[in-house]
Structures are given as C-alpha cells and as structure tokens.
Design a protein around this motif. Structure first.
Motif, short mmCIF file in Angstrom:
data_model
loop_
_atom_site.label_atom_id
_atom_site.label_comp_id
_atom_site.label_asym_id
_atom_site.label_seq_id
_atom_site.Cartn_x
_atom_site.Cartn_y
_atom_site.Cartn_z
N SER A 196 0.84 -1.20 0.00
CA SER A 196 0.00 0.00 0.00
C SER A 196 0.87 1.25 0.00
CB SER A 196 -0.90 0.00 1.24
OG SER A 196 -0.13 0.28 2.41
N ASP A 197 0.24 2.42 0.02
CA ASP A 197 1.01 3.67 0.07
C ASP A 197 1.50 3.99 1.48
OD1 ASP A 197 -1.39 4.29 1.23
OD2 ASP A 197 -1.89 5.95 -0.11
N ILE A 198 1.27 3.05 2.40
CA ILE A 198 1.79 3.17 3.76
C ILE A 198 3.02 2.30 3.94
CG2 ILE A 198 1.30 2.65 6.20
CD1 ILE A 198 -1.62 3.43 5.62
N GLY A 199 2.93 1.04 3.47
CA GLY A 199 4.02 0.09 3.64
C GLY A 199 3.96 -0.58 5.00
N PHE A 200 4.80 -1.61 5.18
CA PHE A 200 4.87 -2.31 6.47
C PHE A 200 6.12 -3.15 6.48
CE2 PHE A 200 3.26 -4.67 10.16
CZ PHE A 200 2.62 -3.63 10.83
N PRO A 201 6.78 -3.28 7.65
CA PRO A 201 8.01 -4.08 7.73
C PRO A 201 7.72 -5.55 7.42
CG PRO A 201 7.74 -2.72 9.70
CD PRO A 201 6.46 -2.65 8.95
N PRO A 202 8.63 -6.24 6.74
CA PRO A 202 8.41 -7.66 6.45
C PRO A 202 8.51 -8.51 7.72
CG PRO A 202 10.63 -7.00 5.80
CD PRO A 202 9.90 -5.74 6.20
N SER A 204 10.38 3.37 13.07
CA SER A 204 9.19 2.61 12.68
C SER A 204 7.95 3.13 13.40
CB SER A 204 9.41 1.13 12.98
OG SER A 204 8.22 0.40 12.82
N ILE A 205 8.06 3.32 14.71
CA ILE A 205 6.92 3.80 15.50
C ILE A 205 6.48 5.18 15.02
CG2 ILE A 205 6.25 4.59 17.81
CD1 ILE A 205 8.16 2.35 18.88
N LYS A 224 13.39 8.79 8.12
CA LYS A 224 14.07 8.53 6.85
C LYS A 224 14.80 7.18 6.89
CE LYS A 224 17.22 10.54 3.43
NZ LYS A 224 17.94 9.27 3.19
N LYS A 225 15.41 6.86 8.03
CA LYS A 225 16.07 5.56 8.16
C LYS A 225 15.07 4.42 8.02
CE LYS A 225 19.96 6.98 11.12
NZ LYS A 225 20.60 6.81 12.46
N ALA A 226 13.88 4.59 8.61
CA ALA A 226 12.85 3.55 8.50
C ALA A 226 12.37 3.40 7.07
CB ALA A 226 11.68 3.89 9.43
N VAL A 227 12.26 4.51 6.38
CA VAL A 227 11.84 4.48 4.97
C VAL A 227 12.94 3.85 4.11
CG1 VAL A 227 11.25 5.90 2.97
CG2 VAL A 227 10.27 6.43 5.22
N ASP A 228 14.19 4.26 4.33
CA ASP A 228 15.32 3.71 3.57
C ASP A 228 15.48 2.21 3.80
OD1 ASP A 228 15.83 6.22 2.58
OD2 ASP A 228 17.50 6.65 3.94
N ALA A 229 15.10 1.75 5.00
CA ALA A 229 15.19 0.32 5.32
C ALA A 229 14.07 -0.49 4.68
CB ALA A 229 15.17 0.12 6.83
N GLY A 230 13.10 0.20 4.07
CA GLY A 230 11.99 -0.48 3.42
C GLY A 230 10.84 -0.81 4.34
N TYR A 231 10.85 -0.24 5.54
CA TYR A 231 9.77 -0.53 6.48
C TYR A 231 8.47 0.15 6.07
CZ TYR A 231 13.65 -1.89 9.62
OH TYR A 231 14.76 -2.46 10.18
#
Length: 379
Positions: A261-267, A305-306, A355-362
C-alpha cells in the motif's frame, strides 16, 4: 431497504466464543451489572468453559481475598451459556470473540443476522480483519461495528470502537457508553487493517526481531526496547506472553494488508518465523550488549518505525493524535505515546529516524515528513 437505527439501552450482552478472550469480556460485563449469555458449540463446552473461566477463576479471587463470595455469586448468576443462536435473540449487544478465521466469522454474522432482531447491535472483537468485510451478510449494517478489547480483557482498560463506513451514530454512541460503563477507556478508530494500536505494536516487534542474531540476542533486544520506550516489560517479553504463533500470524496478516500500500509495512523476519515453527520463545536470559553505538542502531530503527506508522495512521484519518496517544499509553503501558516521544526528541531528529525507517523499506514516507513539515505535534 432503509434501516433506522435508534440508540440501544444495552442490558444483556451476548458473547460468541467463551474462550480466554470471550470469557474475560463476559466477566467484565457481568461485573459491571450486565446480564451475559455466551454461545459455545456444544453442551460439554458450555459447561467446561463456565467451570474454568467463571467458577474456577472467580473462586481463586475469593480465596485470595480479592473478591467476596457475595460478589462472586452475583457475577456467576449473571452469566449463562447456550448452544443456540435462538437464545441470543434477547441480547441488546452481541460481541463475537471466535477464533481468527475470516470465513468462520462471516458465517457467524450471517447466522446472527437471521436469528436476532434487526436492531440488535452486532460487533466483532477481531484483531486484524476489516469490519465491513466481516459484516457483509448482516442485514441493517448500521448496527455493526468493531469492539476491540486488549488482552487480558478484564484487566487492560483500552477498547477500540471501530466505525466501518456503515456504522450509525446511534450504534457508535451506544458502544462508547457501554465501554465507559464497563470502566474501559474507549478510543474512536476507523475501519483499517489492525485498527490503531496493533499496527504500531506489530511493526515494532517485526523491526526489533529482524535484528536478532549473533550480535543481538533476545536479552539485548528486550533491554533495548525497555530503554527506548521507558517500559518495565519490553517488546520481547510481551511477545512471549502473547505467544510467538500469535505474533507471527498477526505480522503476516498486516504485511499482506499493507506492505504494497502507500503506507508500507516491515516484512516478517525469518528469525520470528523460525522461532514460531520451532515452538520456541525468545530467551531473555544471557549477556546484554552495552555498546551504545550498537544499541543506538536498533533504537533508531525501532523509533523510526513507531514514528512512521503513527504519522501514517493520523494522516489516513484512522485515529486522532489524542486518541492514539491515549490508546498506546493505556493498552501497551508505554509511559509516553508516540507523539510525546517525537515532540520531546525534536522533530529534526525524528525526521532523521523516519528517513532511516523508509530507507530500510519498512514504510513509505509520510506526507508530513515528505513536505518538510517539522512542526511539533499539537497535543
């Protein structure tokens, strides 16, 4: 057909499924003056569940001096079991607390719709499924909603009152009143995968678990979550308490809903899958890594992430800042909610961690941070 919903005066509560969660919900209602009728599959289960979750549980409280025999007798007398939907027809509110299988829940709600008057309020205690989907076979969908209790339901004070798009104002108001009269803290949540609190907690443990390995053992990750959130019992401990099977399946469900989705979620990390499949719990004994730089790597990932998911939830109208802050502190026992944590850290520092959470793909980048809006949250 156009249905007219009139606010119900709830006096009798039906419970579908009288296991650990359903029984706790029923005990909470009976202790606060409601009559409770629970449905189980057969007479043996009706009796065994009553003996285990009502008589034995309350008897233990009497023995411990936490309840009088008179109070126990009053609560026990307010609860009865049945094997038929017919005996639920007199209920003003029915709470489904069956196992987390969507097809089963949809079937239950269809049968309830056929058996009960059209003004009976019908709700689900599901943890992740969308309420609108579950209620697709219910006539008069304005009387449907979600009422999500947190474990243990007779102790944890938070309740999420979930409005799907068809939920009427009268149904919503009746559920808010019912929650408060049960001494709960209700928050208002839009129908959304996992609702408001679970997306935060589930993403938190998925990120934390992904660090598990040679450098970061279970005890270290528990210590890091305690430090980051200021809690007595950390995220690893809570996972053990709820069961890693529950943690794994909830994670898979959220990933299925939101990852693309346009939100995303950690695997879901392989580490959690292996622990679940091996029927193990996190080992919280052993040496704790003290290196500040190494611990900061995990703390930044966890907080990033939070902060990301909390911002997404507000931006998508799932929950208000105020209710999410209240809900996290109440349900998860965090001394500070996500928005207080962000304001106290400073929004420039928060933006770095997001930004770190986004860069990590979370997660995908929340609009607030994508636009460079670094104003503190209005609490």
């Amino acid at each position: 057909m156009i249905w007219r919903n009139i606010m119900k005066d709830v006096k009798t509560v039906g419970i579908i499924g009288f296991g650990v969660m359903g029984a706790a919900i029923g005990l909470n209602a009976a202790a606060n003056g409601y009559r409770v009728v629970y449905k189980e599959l057969n007479d043996d289960l009706v009796k065994s569940m009553y003996d285990k979750f009502v008589l034995k549980a309350l008897g233990k409280r009497v023995q411990q001096g936490k309840m009088t025999q008179a109070d126990m007798d009053k609560i026990c007398g307010a609860i009865k079991g049945t094997t038929t939907y017919k005996e639920l027809a007199a209920c003003d509110l029915i709470i489904e607390a069956a196992i987390e299988k969507m097809d089963l829940k949809i079937k239950i709600f269809g049968e309830l719709s056929d058996a009960c008057p059209n003004d009976t309020i019908i709700v689900s205690n599901t943890s992740t499924f969308l309420i609108e989907k579950l209620m697709e076979k219910v006539a008069n969908p304005g009387r449907t909603a979600g009422l999500h209790y947190f474990f243990p339901a007779n102790v944890n004070r938070l309740v999420e009152v979930i409005r799907q798009k068809n939920t009427s104002d009268d149904t919503y108001n009746a559920l808010m009143t019912f929650s408060r009269q049960n001494k709960k803290v209700p928050i208002t949540v839009k129908d959304f995968p996992g609702f408001a609190i679970n997306p935060i907690f589930i993403s938190s443990y998925l990120v934390l678990n992904s660090f598990f390995g040679d450098k970061y053992n279970g005890a270290t990750l528990e210590s890091i979550s305690q430090e980051a959130l200021g809690v007595k019992y950390g995220i690893m401990w809570v996972q053990n308490g709820s069961g890693l099977g529950t943690a794994y399946h909830a994670g898979c469900s959220m990933v299925e809903y939101l990852a693309k989705s346009d939100i995303g979620f950690p695997p879901v990390p392989e580490q959690l899958k292996k622990m679940f499949e091996g029927n193990k719990l996190w080992d919280l004994e052993g040496p704790v890594l003290q290196d500040k730089a190494d611990r900061s790597v995990v703390i930044d990932g966890l907080l990033g992430s939070i902060f990301s998911i909390s911002t997404h939830l507000v931006e998508n109208g799932v929950v208000s800042v105020k209710d999410l802050e209240l809900g996290v502190c109440t349900a998860l026992a965090w001394p500070k909610g996500p928005f207080t944590l962000m304001n106290q850290m400073g929004m420039n520092e928060v933006a770095k961690r997001v930004k770190k959470a986004v860069d990590a793909g979370y997660f995908k980048m929340p609009k607030k941070f994508a636009s460079g809006d670094l104003k503190p949250w209005d609490l």
